[in-house]
Design an enzyme around this catalytic site. Structure first.
Site, PDB file in Angstrom:
ATOM      1  N   ASP A   1     -10.154   3.380   2.135  1.00  0.00           N
ATOM      2  CA  ASP A   1     -10.410   2.717   3.420  1.00  0.00           C
ATOM      3  C   ASP A   1     -11.194   3.618   4.375  1.00  0.00           C
ATOM      4  OD1 ASP A   1      -9.243   0.267   2.818  1.00  0.00           O
ATOM      5  OD2 ASP A   1      -7.250   0.907   3.477  1.00  0.00           O
TER       6      ASP A   1
ATOM      7  N   LYS B   1       0.815  -1.229   0.000  1.00  0.00           N
ATOM      8  CA  LYS B   1       0.000   0.000   0.000  1.00  0.00           C
ATOM      9  C   LYS B   1       0.849   1.279   0.000  1.00  0.00           C
ATOM     10  CE  LYS B   1      -4.359  -1.624   1.922  1.00  0.00           C
ATOM     11  NZ  LYS B   1      -5.375  -1.331   2.953  1.00  0.00           N
TER      12      LYS B   1
END
Ligand code: ATR
Length: 275
Positions: free
Chosen positions: A102, A65
């Site tokens: 997210d 990520k």
């Protein structure tokens, strides 16, 4: 046909193909969503040849990520502040764009499952100081109306470092004080891996929480963690971790395939059947 993928190392456990595959079928889209196992030292090359591989974009999971954010030519505010990307897309200009959904996923699910979560304007307690905590702090502060967030983590120095990113509204408390500090809080969020199958349970006493408080867990295996079960047995509204996973997938699907997909009870049941 449009193709997207999820990139990780390892990647076998990823549920993203189940979610996106469900939506591709539901909306009758001529598309595909694949799993790509990419080792850390191969990520930059892989992303550099995403278009040549026939992909319009990708999800990125552990451990890529942060590196995916670094590899992208453009990044949205969430990805920059969170310091990590989970969604990539190639724009018409052929450049790689990075986003982080997210925080969006967590907050959208919280608003859907516990719309009154901020009604009392009480402080929020966040447990954990990893990447998930960082995304959730961003989401809470971006939502507005949250004046105080208590942050508790086993390793206090990680919480201190994270609090610095977000300013004075985030106040670090000792891990040992997590239960007693709940008396002030309207929302408790577990972002640690505690409670996950194979891990120790999260030890916390919910007795001090007010009756109107909400408890949210980001762990979704098992779907009902001990934290969620205890919260429900006390009559509290409790939000499981699967909803965040489903909602974080929405913006990527829309970018790649041109349809904004819906998170429904049927999708949730479809994914639960695979857990
Ligand atoms: P992620 O990026 O998914 O949030 P992470 O960075 O590995 O993952 O963070 C995991 C979180 O769970 C951390 O807050 C970690 O606490 P430490 O910073 O002290 O490691 C927390 N965690 C994991 N195992 C734990 C345990 N046994 N007791 C308390 N906290 C734990």
């Amino acid at each position: 046909m449009k193709r997207a993928c999820v990139i990780g190392w390892p990647i076998e456990h990823s549920r993203s193909p189940i979610i996106h595959g469900y939506w591709l079928a539901k909306y009758g889209i001529d598309g595909a969503y694949e799993k790509e196992a990419v080792a850390p030292d191969a990520l930059a090359d892989f992303l550099g040849s995403l278009e040549a591989k026939g992909y319009v974009g990708a999800n990125v999971t552990l451990p890529h990520k942060e590196a995916a954010l670094a590899a992208a030519q453009f990044a949205d505010e969430a990805a920059v502040t969170i310091g990590a990307a989970n969604t990539l897309w190639l724009n018409a200009d052929g450049l790689l764009h990075a986003g982080n959904t997210d925080a969006y996923g967590f907050m959208t699910n919280l608003d859907a499952e516990a719309p009154s979560w901020n009604q009392g304007l009480r402080p929020v307690m966040v447990l954990g100081a990893g990447g998930a905590a960082r995304a959730i702090l961003f989401g809470l502060l971006e939502a507005g109306g949250v004046a105080k967030i208590y942050l508790a983590n086993r390793t206090r120095s990680r919480a201190d470092a994270l609090a610095k990113v977000f300013g004075p509204s985030v106040e670090v408390i000792d891990w040992d004080k997590r239960s007693e500090a709940l008396s002030a809080c309207g929302l408790l969020i577990n972002t640690t891996s505690l409670g996950m199958t194979g891990q120790a349970p999260l030890e916390i006493d919910l007795a001090a929480l007010s009756a109107a408080a909400v408890v949210a867990d980001i762990v979704y295996i098992p779907l009902e963690t001990k934290l969620v079960a205890v919260a429900r047995s006390r009559g509290l509204t409790a939000v499981d971790g699967l909803g965040m996973l489903l909602h974080q997938a929405v913006p990527g699907f829309e970018r790649w395939f041109g349809v904004r997909p819906e998170v429904t009870a049927e999708l949730k049941a479809h994914v639960v059947a695979t857990l």
